[in-house]
Design a protein around this motif. Structure first.
Motif, PDB file in Angstrom:
ATOM      1  N   UNK A  79     -19.689   7.497  17.624  1.00 18.32           N
ATOM      2  CA  UNK A  79     -18.347   8.004  17.920  1.00 18.32           C
ATOM      3  C   UNK A  79     -17.373   6.905  18.330  1.00 18.32           C
ATOM      4  N   UNK A  80     -17.896   5.855  18.976  1.00 15.89           N
ATOM      5  CA  UNK A  80     -17.017   4.764  19.404  1.00 15.89           C
ATOM      6  C   UNK A  80     -16.445   4.033  18.197  1.00 15.89           C
ATOM      7  N   UNK A  81     -17.270   3.747  17.203  1.00 15.27           N
ATOM      8  CA  UNK A  81     -16.767   3.102  15.984  1.00 15.27           C
ATOM      9  C   UNK A  81     -15.797   4.019  15.247  1.00 15.27           C
ATOM     10  N   UNK A  82     -16.073   5.333  15.236  1.00 17.54           N
ATOM     11  CA  UNK A  82     -15.120   6.271  14.631  1.00 17.54           C
ATOM     12  C   UNK A  82     -13.791   6.253  15.377  1.00 17.54           C
ATOM     13  N   UNK A  83     -13.866   6.139  16.699  1.00 18.87           N
ATOM     14  CA  UNK A  83     -12.638   6.094  17.485  1.00 18.87           C
ATOM     15  C   UNK A  83     -11.823   4.847  17.142  1.00 18.87           C
ATOM     16  N   UNK A  84     -12.504   3.723  16.952  1.00 18.44           N
ATOM     17  CA  UNK A  84     -11.802   2.497  16.559  1.00 18.44           C
ATOM     18  C   UNK A  84     -11.071   2.704  15.242  1.00 18.44           C
ATOM     19  N   UNK A  85     -11.721   3.397  14.308  1.00 17.41           N
ATOM     20  CA  UNK A  85     -11.106   3.644  12.999  1.00 17.41           C
ATOM     21  C   UNK A  85      -9.874   4.533  13.134  1.00 17.41           C
ATOM     22  N   UNK A  86     -10.043   5.696  13.779  1.00 16.84           N
ATOM     23  CA  UNK A  86      -8.935   6.650  13.831  1.00 16.84           C
ATOM     24  C   UNK A  86      -7.874   6.250  14.854  1.00 16.84           C
ATOM     25  N   UNK A  87      -8.237   5.368  15.764  1.00 19.24           N
ATOM     26  CA  UNK A  87      -7.214   4.819  16.655  1.00 19.24           C
ATOM     27  C   UNK A  87      -6.215   3.997  15.850  1.00 19.24           C
ATOM     28  N   UNK A  88      -6.709   3.241  14.888  1.00 20.33           N
ATOM     29  CA  UNK A  88      -5.815   2.443  14.052  1.00 20.33           C
ATOM     30  C   UNK A  88      -5.091   3.313  13.028  1.00 20.33           C
ATOM     31  N   UNK A  89      -5.794   4.292  12.446  1.00 19.23           N
ATOM     32  CA  UNK A  89      -5.167   5.105  11.410  1.00 19.23           C
ATOM     33  C   UNK A  89      -4.153   6.079  11.983  1.00 19.23           C
ATOM     34  N   UNK A  90      -4.512   6.734  13.109  1.00 15.58           N
ATOM     35  CA  UNK A  90      -3.673   7.799  13.656  1.00 15.58           C
ATOM     36  C   UNK A  90      -3.150   7.511  15.056  1.00 15.58           C
ATOM     37  N   UNK A  91      -3.623   6.437  15.674  1.00 17.54           N
ATOM     38  CA  UNK A  91      -3.267   6.150  17.069  1.00 17.54           C
ATOM     39  C   UNK A  91      -3.664   7.309  17.989  1.00 17.54           C
ATOM     40  N   UNK A  92      -4.873   7.835  17.801  1.00 20.79           N
ATOM     41  CA  UNK A  92      -5.314   8.969  18.610  1.00 20.79           C
ATOM     42  C   UNK A  92      -5.554   8.518  20.050  1.00 20.79           C
ATOM     43  N   UNK A  93      -5.354   9.405  21.011  1.00 24.09           N
ATOM     44  CA  UNK A  93      -5.587   9.041  22.412  1.00 24.09           C
ATOM     45  C   UNK A  93      -7.083   8.988  22.716  1.00 24.09           C
ATOM     46  N   UNK A  94      -7.399   8.536  23.926  1.00 23.62           N
ATOM     47  CA  UNK A  94      -8.797   8.453  24.331  1.00 23.62           C
ATOM     48  C   UNK A  94      -9.455   9.828  24.353  1.00 23.62           C
ATOM     49  N   UNK A  95      -8.658  10.876  24.554  1.00 22.06           N
ATOM     50  CA  UNK A  95      -9.194  12.236  24.548  1.00 22.06           C
ATOM     51  C   UNK A  95      -9.805  12.600  23.198  1.00 22.06           C
ATOM     52  N   UNK A  96      -9.422  11.881  22.149  1.00 25.93           N
ATOM     53  CA  UNK A  96     -10.012  12.142  20.836  1.00 25.93           C
ATOM     54  C   UNK A  96     -11.490  11.816  20.760  1.00 25.93           C
ATOM     55  N   UNK A  97     -12.014  11.052  21.725  1.00 27.50           N
ATOM     56  CA  UNK A  97     -13.445  10.761  21.743  1.00 27.50           C
ATOM     57  C   UNK A  97     -14.266  12.032  21.832  1.00 27.50           C
ATOM     58  N   UNK A  98     -13.755  13.048  22.557  1.00 26.77           N
ATOM     59  CA  UNK A  98     -14.481  14.317  22.670  1.00 26.77           C
ATOM     60  C   UNK A  98     -14.645  14.969  21.302  1.00 26.77           C
ATOM     61  N   UNK A  99     -13.571  14.987  20.522  1.00 26.23           N
ATOM     62  CA  UNK A  99     -13.647  15.571  19.180  1.00 26.23           C
ATOM     63  C   UNK A  99     -14.588  14.781  18.286  1.00 26.23           C
ATOM     64  N   UNK A 100     -14.609  13.461  18.423  1.00 29.64           N
ATOM     65  CA  UNK A 100     -15.492  12.630  17.601  1.00 29.64           C
ATOM     66  C   UNK A 100     -16.950  12.817  18.001  1.00 29.64           C
TER      67      UNK A 100
END
Length: 308
Positions: A79-100
């Motif tokens: 999930x952490x690597x997914x967060x890195x990806x979607x943080x760059x693509x969508x600028x998702x907040x840290x709360x997006x880690x729960x969804x990932x």
């Protein structure tokens, strides 16, 4: 008195009132889908935990604290690597880690790609943050599969010269057939990349690189976790086992991948009973992590809803 002027608005109001629930359902379908998949995750986790998951946790636990530290990093890796990806693509907040995390749990506990459906529904609920989430979710999913195939082929190329003498003719033919299938599965996406992918080429290569790093880091971390649990086996041997595990899970023509990996590991390491207990422990701890996260996310959602 002419009542047509009065009656017409009433009829129109009735039509609009009848359409309003349908429109609400259309707007709320991502929330309904997300809630349904979360409920299914809870049911699936309970079934797995009280089925065979507890058996792994009854084994002798490793005493080295480094095992639990490395395992925790390994568990949180995807999930952490997914967060890195979607943080760059969508600028998702840290709360997006729960969804990932829920995406990952859904894929492992329910059926394949159900996690992508959950994450897509989560993104659709946040259209201000994500304008068109389907294209990015699709591209990231496809690139994950291609990266897995590419790393597997690289592992085969490095390991085959050392292990070719250990394979029987039938096993060698199965391996070659599997390699051909793996390559054939990735080839169409590369040939028709302009029609398949939505993201710009630079972002596609960046996402592909992150996926490759995720796979390599995950293999190295699980090898070190195994080593800290069974230190009598060298790290080099465990790294070889991690490569074999990656290869076994990617071979498409092998019917029982777990059995193949177990037989190979026992052949190289020996200690079949201890190795089986270690694999059961890893599976049990992973399942326990899933249960803890789902419970934590559910409690947090209830508290947040009550405050609103």
């Amino acid at each position: 008195m002419n009542t047509s002027v009065v009656e017409a608005p009433r009829a129109g109001a009735t039509d609009l009132a009848g359409l309003e629930p349908v429109e609400k359902i259309r707007r709320r379908w991502p929330m309904i889908l997300g809630a349904g998949l979360t409920l299914l995750m809870i049911v699936g986790l309970g079934r797995e935990l009280f089925g065979s998951g507890l058996a792994g946790l009854t084994r002798a636990l490793p005493t080295n604290p480094l095992f639990y530290i490395v395992f925790a990093v390994y568990y949180l890796g995807p999930p952490t690597f997914d967060y890195i990806i979607f943080r760059r693509l969508w600028n998702i907040p840290l709360a997006g880690m729960a969804a990932l995390h829920k995406k990952r749990i859904s894929n492992e506990v329910l059926i394949g790609y159900s996690g992508e459906a959950y994450f897509y529904a989560w993104a659709r609920q946040r259209t201000r943050m994500v304008a068109a989430p389907f294209g990015a979710v699709k591209d990231v999913l496809i690139l994950s599969a291609i990266a897995g195939n590419a790393v597997t082929l690289a592992v085969v190329a490095m390991a085959l010269p050392f292990g070719i003498n250990l394979l029987k003719p039938a096993e060698f033919n199965t391996l070659m057939g599997s390699i051909a299938v793996i390559f054939a599965m990735s080839l169409p996406f590369m040939i028709f990349s302009k029609r398949v992918f939505s993201l710009p080429r630079g972002q596609l290569w960046w996402v592909f690189g992150i996926h490759c790093a995720r796979i390599v880091c995950g293999s190295m971390l699980i090898a070190f976790a195994w080593h800290f649990a069974m230190p009598q086996v060298s790290v080099g041997v465990w790294l070889l086992m991690a490569a074999a595990r990656l290869l076994a899970w990617r071979l498409p023509l092998v019917p029982n991948k777990e059995l193949l990996f177990a037989n190979f590991a026992i052949m190289i390491i020996g200690q079949g009973q201890a190795l089986s207990e270690l694999m059961a422990l890893i599976a049990g701890l992973t399942l326990l992590g899933h249960v803890a996260l789902i419970m934590g996310f559910s409690i947090h959602a209830l508290i947040t809803r009550n405050k609103q």
